[in-house]
Design an enzyme around this catalytic site. Sequence first.
Site, PDB file in Angstrom:
ATOM      1  CB  ALA A 275      -0.926   0.019   1.210  1.00  0.00           C
TER       2      ALA A 275
ATOM      3  N   GLY B 252       6.880  -1.247  -1.359  1.00  0.00           N
ATOM      4  CA  GLY B 252       5.913  -2.185  -1.929  1.00  0.00           C
ATOM      5  C   GLY B 252       5.038  -1.552  -2.984  1.00  0.00           C
TER       6      GLY B 252
ATOM      7  CB  CYS C   4      -3.351  -9.992   3.272  1.00  0.00           C
ATOM      8  SG  CYS C   4      -2.416 -11.461   3.730  1.00  0.00           S
TER       9      CYS C   4
ATOM     10  CE1 TYR D  30      16.262  -3.092   8.892  1.00  0.00           C
ATOM     11  CE2 TYR D  30      13.919  -3.451   9.261  1.00  0.00           C
ATOM     12  CZ  TYR D  30      14.962  -3.105   8.424  1.00  0.00           C
ATOM     13  OH  TYR D  30      14.706  -2.766   7.100  1.00  0.00           O
TER      14      TYR D  30
HETATM   15  N1  LIG Z   1      12.909   2.349   4.101  1.00  0.00           N
HETATM   16  C1  LIG Z   1      14.127   1.845   4.173  1.00  0.00           C
HETATM   17  O1  LIG Z   1      15.125   2.546   4.452  1.00  0.00           O
HETATM   18  C2  LIG Z   1      14.360   0.393   3.909  1.00  0.00           C
HETATM   19  C3  LIG Z   1      13.327  -0.528   3.966  1.00  0.00           C
HETATM   20  N2  LIG Z   1      13.602  -1.858   3.752  1.00  0.00           N
HETATM   21  C4  LIG Z   1      12.541  -2.850   3.817  1.00  0.00           C
HETATM   22  O2  LIG Z   1      11.601  -2.581   2.787  1.00  0.00           O
HETATM   23  C5  LIG Z   1      10.315  -3.112   3.148  1.00  0.00           C
HETATM   24  C6  LIG Z   1       9.269  -2.044   2.946  1.00  0.00           C
HETATM   25  O3  LIG Z   1       9.599  -0.995   3.820  1.00  0.00           O
HETATM   26  P1  LIG Z   1       9.179   0.524   3.526  1.00  0.00           P
HETATM   27  O4  LIG Z   1       8.428   0.616   2.260  1.00  0.00           O
HETATM   28  O5  LIG Z   1      10.379   1.359   3.718  1.00  0.00           O
HETATM   29  O6  LIG Z   1       8.225   0.760   4.780  1.00  0.00           O
HETATM   30  P2  LIG Z   1       6.801   1.464   4.900  1.00  0.00           P
HETATM   31  O7  LIG Z   1       6.541   1.492   6.364  1.00  0.00           O
HETATM   32  O8  LIG Z   1       6.766   2.711   4.114  1.00  0.00           O
HETATM   33  O9  LIG Z   1       5.799   0.416   4.202  1.00  0.00           O
HETATM   34  C7  LIG Z   1       5.634  -0.855   4.749  1.00  0.00           C
HETATM   35  C8  LIG Z   1       4.299  -1.401   4.275  1.00  0.00           C
HETATM   36  O10 LIG Z   1       4.143  -2.701   4.825  1.00  0.00           O
HETATM   37  C9  LIG Z   1       2.869  -2.787   5.409  1.00  0.00           C
HETATM   38  N3  LIG Z   1       2.855  -3.759   6.510  1.00  0.00           N
HETATM   39  C10 LIG Z   1       3.427  -3.624   7.720  1.00  0.00           C
HETATM   40  N4  LIG Z   1       3.163  -4.700   8.483  1.00  0.00           N
HETATM   41  C11 LIG Z   1       2.398  -5.531   7.730  1.00  0.00           C
HETATM   42  C12 LIG Z   1       1.803  -6.792   7.951  1.00  0.00           C
HETATM   43  N5  LIG Z   1       1.894  -7.405   9.138  1.00  0.00           N
HETATM   44  N6  LIG Z   1       1.097  -7.370   6.945  1.00  0.00           N
HETATM   45  C13 LIG Z   1       0.971  -6.729   5.751  1.00  0.00           C
HETATM   46  N7  LIG Z   1       1.493  -5.521   5.479  1.00  0.00           N
HETATM   47  C14 LIG Z   1       2.204  -4.937   6.465  1.00  0.00           C
HETATM   48  C15 LIG Z   1       2.555  -1.383   5.906  1.00  0.00           C
HETATM   49  O11 LIG Z   1       1.169  -1.206   6.095  1.00  0.00           O
HETATM   50  C16 LIG Z   1       3.120  -0.543   4.775  1.00  0.00           C
HETATM   51  O12 LIG Z   1       2.185  -0.333   3.752  1.00  0.00           O
HETATM   52  C17 LIG Z   1      10.465  -3.566   4.600  1.00  0.00           C
HETATM   53  O13 LIG Z   1      10.649  -4.972   4.638  1.00  0.00           O
HETATM   54  C18 LIG Z   1      11.733  -2.861   5.070  1.00  0.00           C
HETATM   55  O14 LIG Z   1      12.371  -3.565   6.110  1.00  0.00           O
HETATM   56  C19 LIG Z   1      14.866  -2.308   3.435  1.00  0.00           C
HETATM   57  C20 LIG Z   1      15.899  -1.417   3.364  1.00  0.00           C
HETATM   58  C21 LIG Z   1      15.725  -0.009   3.580  1.00  0.00           C
HETATM   59  C1  LIG Z   2      17.054   2.520  11.431  1.00  0.00           C
HETATM   60  C2  LIG Z   2      16.148   2.605  10.239  1.00  0.00           C
HETATM   61  C3  LIG Z   2      16.135   1.332   9.443  1.00  0.00           C
HETATM   62  C4  LIG Z   2      15.533   1.602   8.092  1.00  0.00           C
HETATM   63  C5  LIG Z   2      15.413   0.365   7.274  1.00  0.00           C
HETATM   64  C6  LIG Z   2      16.676  -0.145   6.675  1.00  0.00           C
HETATM   65  O1  LIG Z   2      16.750  -1.295   6.359  1.00  0.00           O
HETATM   66  C7  LIG Z   2      17.824   0.804   6.459  1.00  0.00           C
HETATM   67  C8  LIG Z   2      19.032   0.011   6.056  1.00  0.00           C
HETATM   68  C9  LIG Z   2      20.100   0.995   5.737  1.00  0.00           C
HETATM   69  C10 LIG Z   2      21.339   0.842   6.114  1.00  0.00           C
HETATM   70  C11 LIG Z   2      21.846  -0.328   6.774  1.00  0.00           C
HETATM   71  C12 LIG Z   2      23.142  -0.252   7.095  1.00  0.00           C
HETATM   72  C13 LIG Z   2      23.848  -1.402   7.607  1.00  0.00           C
HETATM   73  C14 LIG Z   2      25.142  -1.201   7.751  1.00  0.00           C
HETATM   74  C15 LIG Z   2      26.013  -2.325   8.203  1.00  0.00           C
HETATM   75  O2  LIG Z   2      26.294  -3.175   7.119  1.00  0.00           O
HETATM   76  C16 LIG Z   2      27.309  -1.742   8.697  1.00  0.00           C
HETATM   77  O3  LIG Z   2      28.100  -2.785   9.146  1.00  0.00           O
HETATM   78  C17 LIG Z   2      27.982  -1.012   7.538  1.00  0.00           C
HETATM   79  C18 LIG Z   2      29.044  -0.082   8.043  1.00  0.00           C
HETATM   80  C19 LIG Z   2      29.269   0.940   6.916  1.00  0.00           C
HETATM   81  C20 LIG Z   2      30.409   1.846   7.256  1.00  0.00           C
HETATM   82  O4  LIG Z   2      30.533   2.215   8.464  1.00  0.00           O
HETATM   83  O5  LIG Z   2      31.180   2.155   6.333  1.00  0.00           O
END
Ligand SMILES: NC(=O)C1=CN([C@@H]2O[C@H](COP(=O)(O)OP(=O)(O)OC[C@H]3O[C@@H](n4cnc5c(N)ncnc54)[C@H](O)[C@@H]3O)[C@@H](O)[C@H]2O)C=CC1
Ligand SMILES: CCCCCC(=O)CC\C=C/C=C/C=C/[C@@H](O)[C@@H](O)CCCC(=O)O
Length: 256
Positions: free
Chosen positions: A14, A18, A63, A151
């Site tokens: 949504a 995604g 869902c 996480y």
């Molecule tokens: N935003 C970021 O910096 C990063 C995000 N991710 C991953 O990307 C994926 C999407 O995250 P974003 O779009 O950033 O977050 P967001 O919070 O903007 O969107 C997440 C979506 O998942 C839905 N959701 C949450 N729990 C749910 C459940 N139990 N069942 C169904 N839907 C559910 C929410 O309603 C929302 O629409 C996540 O797995 C997150 O961990 C990975 C790396 C970086």
């Molecule tokens: C806290 C908000 C989380 C948002 C959702 C994400 O998944 C964000 C992920 C973005 C970055 C993740 C970084 C992880 C870094 C590690 O690999 C670290 O060991 C890398 C060190 C990099 C450096 O210091 O040069």
Amino acid sequence: MALTGKSAVVTGAALGIGKGLSEVLLQNGAKVALLDVKESAGQSLVESLNQQHGTGSALFLKCDVESEEQLKAAFQKATETFGGIDILCNNAGIMNEATWEKAVSINLMGVIRATYIALEHMSKLNGGKGGVIVQTASLAGLGPFPSCPVYTATKSGVVGFTRAMAAASAVSGYGIRFNALCPTFVQTEMITNIPARLGQFSHLNEVAEQLKEKLGVLSVSDVAESLLELVTDETKNGEALMILTKGKAYMQFPSP
Ligand SMILES: NC(=O)C1=CN([C@@H]2O[C@H](COP(=O)(O)OP(=O)(O)OC[C@H]3O[C@@H](n4cnc5c(N)ncnc54)[C@H](O)[C@@H]3O)[C@@H](O)[C@H]2O)C=CC1
Ligand SMILES: CCCCCC(=O)CC\C=C/C=C/C=C/[C@@H](O)[C@@H](O)CCCC(=O)O
């Protein structure tokens, strides 16, 4: 795999990443079932997507990936509506160290739960057509993110599960490829108000901010474009694609 005529299921569709994954799949000719707990946002998005891509191109299904029953019903509805499932994007996820059990239930168990249900529909051993399953993991799945240990654990688990399922599928003959997207920070709701999500690690907010400053922030479309590579390139199985602001690279894992 060309996407025209293919059918996809996207969880957490949504908002955020995604939503972007769903849009890029539709733009390339696939039909998409968008699954999310946010019903209002999901329904209005699907109305807009059907106006853009033609009635019946997108379907919203409320869902919760924590629910086996809701996932089974959603996959059944998607199969009945589109005639099968070729692509699954396990994208739903949260980051909140204060509710870490929920993060495990959604980010890791939800991926496993949806994958196993998808096998019932997609695996050639079950009469399915095969296809591809892509998890939205994270760069935190490839290296420790000190501000959010749980996480990190969930995303590390998703990467490990993806690689193991890729190998299991190749040996078993499921006809399904498994890959992971591992983006750095992406401009979505998830990176707003980070301090409120760090729980007992809120004193490490500065570490998160420094990492965000150092690594930069991607747009949703940066991630969505990377999905296409993993879905369409039939040679990609068991890959973890790092998506950084300086570019993309496939993780090279050390062999034991
Ligand atoms: N935003 C970021 O910096 C990063 C995000 N991710 C991953 O990307 C994926 C999407 O995250 P974003 O779009 O950033 O977050 P967001 O919070 O903007 O969107 C997440 C979506 O998942 C839905 N959701 C949450 N729990 C749910 C459940 N139990 N069942 C169904 N839907 C559910 C929410 O309603 C929302 O629409 C996540 O797995 C997150 O961990 C990975 C790396 C970086
Ligand atoms: C806290 C908000 C989380 C948002 C959702 C994400 O998944 C964000 C992920 C973005 C970055 C993740 C970084 C992880 C870094 C590690 O690999 C670290 O060991 C890398 C060190 C990099 C450096 O210091 O040069």
